[in-house]
Design a protein around this motif. Structure first.
Motif, PDB file in Angstrom:
ATOM      1  N   LYS A   1       0.686  -1.334  -0.146  1.00 36.18           N
ATOM      2  CA  LYS A   1       0.190  -0.460  -0.121  1.00 36.18           C
ATOM      3  C   LYS A   1       0.795   1.452   0.015  1.00 36.18           C
ATOM      4  O   LYS A   1       0.953   2.417  -0.708  1.00 36.18           O
ATOM      5  N   ARG A   2       1.696   0.995   0.933  1.00 37.13           N
ATOM      6  CA  ARG A   2       2.501   2.228   0.859  1.00 37.13           C
ATOM      7  C   ARG A   2       3.308   3.160  -0.166  1.00 37.13           C
ATOM      8  O   ARG A   2       3.619   4.297  -0.407  1.00 37.13           O
ATOM      9  N   THR A   3       4.213   2.242  -0.959  1.00 37.19           N
ATOM     10  CA  THR A   3       5.065   2.165  -1.608  1.00 37.19           C
ATOM     11  C   THR A   3       4.739   2.166  -2.927  1.00 37.19           C
ATOM     12  O   THR A   3       5.757   2.222  -4.158  1.00 37.19           O
ATOM     13  N   THR A   4       3.717   1.870  -3.243  1.00 34.90           N
ATOM     14  CA  THR A   4       2.485   1.312  -4.561  1.00 34.90           C
ATOM     15  C   THR A   4       1.760   2.198  -4.848  1.00 34.90           C
ATOM     16  O   THR A   4       0.556   2.075  -3.707  1.00 34.90           O
ATOM     17  N   ASP A   5       1.222   1.567  -6.375  1.00 38.23           N
ATOM     18  CA  ASP A   5      -0.497   2.202  -6.287  1.00 38.23           C
ATOM     19  C   ASP A   5      -1.257   0.793  -6.111  1.00 38.23           C
ATOM     20  O   ASP A   5      -2.146  -0.017  -7.336  1.00 38.23           O
ATOM     21  N   ALA A   6      -1.274  -0.729  -5.577  1.00 41.22           N
ATOM     22  CA  ALA A   6      -1.261  -1.380  -5.459  1.00 41.22           C
ATOM     23  C   ALA A   6      -3.327  -1.279  -5.111  1.00 41.22           C
ATOM     24  O   ALA A   6      -4.002  -1.805  -5.917  1.00 41.22           O
TER      25      ALA A   6
ATOM     26  N   ALA B   1       7.738   8.798 -11.574  1.00 41.38           N
ATOM     27  CA  ALA B   1       5.972   7.857 -11.901  1.00 41.38           C
ATOM     28  C   ALA B   1       7.235   6.660 -13.178  1.00 41.38           C
ATOM     29  O   ALA B   1       7.489   6.462 -13.701  1.00 41.38           O
ATOM     30  N   GLY B   2       6.284   5.305 -13.102  1.00 39.17           N
ATOM     31  CA  GLY B   2       6.559   4.097 -13.743  1.00 39.17           C
ATOM     32  C   GLY B   2       8.151   3.394 -13.544  1.00 39.17           C
ATOM     33  O   GLY B   2       8.099   2.334 -13.507  1.00 39.17           O
ATOM     34  N   ALA B   3       8.630   3.936 -12.308  1.00 40.71           N
ATOM     35  CA  ALA B   3       9.337   2.785 -11.399  1.00 40.71           C
ATOM     36  C   ALA B   3       8.690   1.510 -10.922  1.00 40.71           C
ATOM     37  O   ALA B   3       7.450   2.033 -10.620  1.00 40.71           O
TER      38      ALA B   3
ATOM     39  N   ALA C   1       4.379 -12.185  -9.131  1.00 43.63           N
ATOM     40  CA  ALA C   1       6.032 -11.794  -9.550  1.00 43.63           C
ATOM     41  C   ALA C   1       5.433 -10.942 -10.267  1.00 43.63           C
ATOM     42  O   ALA C   1       5.740  -9.336 -10.546  1.00 43.63           O
ATOM     43  N   ALA C   2       4.632 -11.568 -11.454  1.00 44.69           N
ATOM     44  CA  ALA C   2       3.500 -10.824 -12.127  1.00 44.69           C
ATOM     45  C   ALA C   2       2.911  -9.437 -12.239  1.00 44.69           C
ATOM     46  O   ALA C   2       3.084  -7.919 -12.737  1.00 44.69           O
ATOM     47  N   GLU C   3       2.662  -9.815 -11.135  1.00 47.15           N
ATOM     48  CA  GLU C   3       1.398  -9.032 -10.712  1.00 47.15           C
ATOM     49  C   GLU C   3       2.125  -7.433  -9.756  1.00 47.15           C
ATOM     50  O   GLU C   3       1.853  -6.126 -10.184  1.00 47.15           O
ATOM     51  N   ILE C   4       3.324  -8.285  -9.606  1.00 49.17           N
ATOM     52  CA  ILE C   4       4.019  -6.347  -8.950  1.00 49.17           C
ATOM     53  C   ILE C   4       4.249  -5.879  -9.857  1.00 49.17           C
ATOM     54  O   ILE C   4       5.220  -4.971  -9.488  1.00 49.17           O
ATOM     55  N   ALA C   5       4.940  -6.621 -10.173  1.00 41.20           N
ATOM     56  CA  ALA C   5       5.676  -5.817 -11.488  1.00 41.20           C
ATOM     57  C   ALA C   5       5.159  -4.982 -12.459  1.00 41.20           C
ATOM     58  O   ALA C   5       5.553  -4.371 -12.848  1.00 41.20           O
ATOM     59  N   ARG C   6       4.009  -5.052 -12.450  1.00 45.29           N
ATOM     60  CA  ARG C   6       3.083  -3.922 -13.085  1.00 45.29           C
ATOM     61  C   ARG C   6       2.669  -2.825 -11.937  1.00 45.29           C
ATOM     62  O   ARG C   6       1.667  -1.501 -12.616  1.00 45.29           O
ATOM     63  N   LEU C   7       3.068  -2.866 -10.679  1.00 48.53           N
ATOM     64  CA  LEU C   7       2.909  -2.028 -10.126  1.00 48.53           C
ATOM     65  C   LEU C   7       3.160  -0.856 -10.571  1.00 48.53           C
ATOM     66  O   LEU C   7       5.096  -0.622 -10.160  1.00 48.53           O
ATOM     67  N   ASP C   8       3.385   1.147  -9.580  1.00 49.41           N
ATOM     68  CA  ASP C   8       4.133   1.961  -9.969  1.00 49.41           C
ATOM     69  C   ASP C   8       4.827   1.744  -8.846  1.00 49.41           C
ATOM     70  O   ASP C   8       4.162   2.003  -7.488  1.00 49.41           O
ATOM     71  N   ALA C   9       5.442   2.187  -8.520  1.00 48.30           N
ATOM     72  CA  ALA C   9       7.108   2.163  -6.821  1.00 48.30           C
ATOM     73  C   ALA C   9       7.190   3.495  -7.133  1.00 48.30           C
ATOM     74  O   ALA C   9       8.177   3.282  -6.341  1.00 48.30           O
ATOM     75  N   GLY C  10       7.329   4.607  -8.039  1.00 45.31           N
ATOM     76  CA  GLY C  10       7.921   5.846  -7.503  1.00 45.31           C
ATOM     77  C   GLY C  10       6.771   6.748  -7.860  1.00 45.31           C
ATOM     78  O   GLY C  10       7.227   7.869  -7.405  1.00 45.31           O
ATOM     79  N   SER C  11       5.553   6.666  -7.777  1.00 43.50           N
ATOM     80  CA  SER C  11       4.879   7.899  -7.787  1.00 43.50           C
ATOM     81  C   SER C  11       4.924   8.668  -6.910  1.00 43.50           C
ATOM     82  O   SER C  11       4.682   9.436  -6.693  1.00 43.50           O
ATOM     83  N   TRP C  12       5.035   7.889  -5.804  1.00 45.45           N
ATOM     84  CA  TRP C  12       4.279   8.272  -4.637  1.00 45.45           C
ATOM     85  C   TRP C  12       5.222   8.915  -3.740  1.00 45.45           C
ATOM     86  O   TRP C  12       5.444  10.412  -2.805  1.00 45.45           O
ATOM     87  N   PHE C  13       6.109   8.799  -4.451  1.00 43.88           N
ATOM     88  CA  PHE C  13       7.757   9.582  -4.024  1.00 43.88           C
ATOM     89  C   PHE C  13       7.587  10.658  -4.719  1.00 43.88           C
ATOM     90  O   PHE C  13       8.093  12.162  -4.265  1.00 43.88           O
ATOM     91  N   GLY C  14       7.841  10.945  -5.585  1.00 42.24           N
ATOM     92  CA  GLY C  14       7.513  11.925  -6.512  1.00 42.24           C
ATOM     93  C   GLY C  14       7.420  12.479  -8.579  1.00 42.24           C
ATOM     94  O   GLY C  14       7.693  10.951  -8.843  1.00 42.24           O
ATOM     95  N   PRO C  15       6.753  12.681  -9.350  1.00 42.38           N
ATOM     96  CA  PRO C  15       6.193  12.606 -10.347  1.00 42.38           C
ATOM     97  C   PRO C  15       7.465  11.886 -11.231  1.00 42.38           C
ATOM     98  O   PRO C  15       7.775  11.186 -11.887  1.00 42.38           O
TER      99      PRO C  15
END
Length: 289
Positions: A85-90, A124-126, A107-121
């Motif tokens: 929840k905290r570091t992705t858009d899950a 986005a897409g990390a 792993a494939a589901e987690i690979a779809r997630l954006d793990a960067g936008s929460w930190f800053g634009p």
């Protein structure tokens, strides 16, 4: 197979290589502390991502720290929290999958997630890296790794799986074992298992055991790594007075220090390493060696 049986088999197969003695960056209690980028340079880039590794390298930081967990289908991934929840858009991508635990996603589901936008634009897409992707990036920069096995009680067997991946990535050879790899955990049982499976790996326990218990920990750990707020000159000296499993004084890496004054304070305690989200700030606060 029981961990002790595995350890005996591993030692027999590896022979002398299993008895390698890790060489510390500095003698316990002396020299300038090693600076470790916590979850990568996580004050500057989203934690535990490849961007955070790259930023640490850009800042000239040799050591990075990360957190390893396991997906539903057995892939090792680099994440701190046991949920997404905290570091992705899950929550947005999988709205019906509460509580979004790492162990409940492939792993494939987690690979779809954006793990960067929460930190800053700009980030986005990390993505959440797999451990092998992370290792490749650390190796690319010729960095060193402080690897934390996170929440091992949720992932039976993760110690053996982590060591297998490290071996496949070439990180259990002599040069890496001597000076480029430390495996740590808040779980003493997990650290003990790593030591039994691969005695040559340098290990750390995250916490502040009573001084009376240090000799027991020293049978399977090379480091005692407490929160900086629980460290002191006396405690660090007590840790340094105990010899670890590789015939060297136990070391102390403290966490998490992000300001210059605290960095200078804990350096004065005689610590061997300082783990920081802002490793450049800590490095610049310490006197040149």
């Amino acid at each position: 197979m029981h961990a002790r049986a595995v350890a005996a088999t591993t030692t027999a197969l590896l022979g002398a290589s299993a008895l390698l003695i890790p060489a510390p960056d500095a003698l316990a209690g002396s020299g300038r502390p090693t600076v470790i980028a916590h979850r990568g340079a996580s004050a500057h880039a989203p934690e535990n991502t490849l961007d955070a590794v790259d930023k640490a390298a850009e800042l000239g930081i040799d050591w990075v720290e990360n957190d390893v967990q396991r997906t539903k289908d057995g892939e090792l991934v680099v994440l701190h929290d046991d949920n997404l929840k905290r570091t992705t858009d899950a929550e947005e991508v999988f709205p019906d999958r509460s509580p979004w635990k790492v162990k409940d996603f492939t792993a494939a589901e987690i690979a779809r997630l954006d793990a960067g936008s929460w930190f800053g634009p700009a980030y986005a897409g990390a993505r959440v890296p797999t451990l092998d992707q992370y290792m490749d990036r650390v190796e690319l920069h010729h960095q060193k790794l402080l690897l934390e096995i996170k929440n091992p009680e949720l992932y039976p067997g993760i110690e053996q799986e982590t060591l297998k991946l490290l071996d496949n990535e070439g990180w259990l050879d002599r040069p890496h074992l001597e000076s480029r790899l430390i495996v740590q955990s808040f779980s003493a049982d997990s650290v003990r298992t790593v030591h039994e499976l691969k005695p040559a790996v340098k290990t750390g326990f995250l916490g502040t055991p009573p001084v009376a218990d240090l000799a027991r920990y020293a049978t399977f750990v090379d480091q005692i790594n407490p929160s900086y707020s629980s460290a002191s000159t006396g405690y660090v000296a007590s840790v340094h007075a105990v010899e670890g499993p590789h015939g060297r004084p136990l070391e102390v890496f403290v966490w998490t220090v992000d300001d210059a004054n605290t960095a200078r304070l804990v350096a004065g305690y005689g610590v061997d390493g300082i783990i920081s989200n802002a490793p450049d700030v800590v490095r610049d606060a310490l006197p040149a060696q």
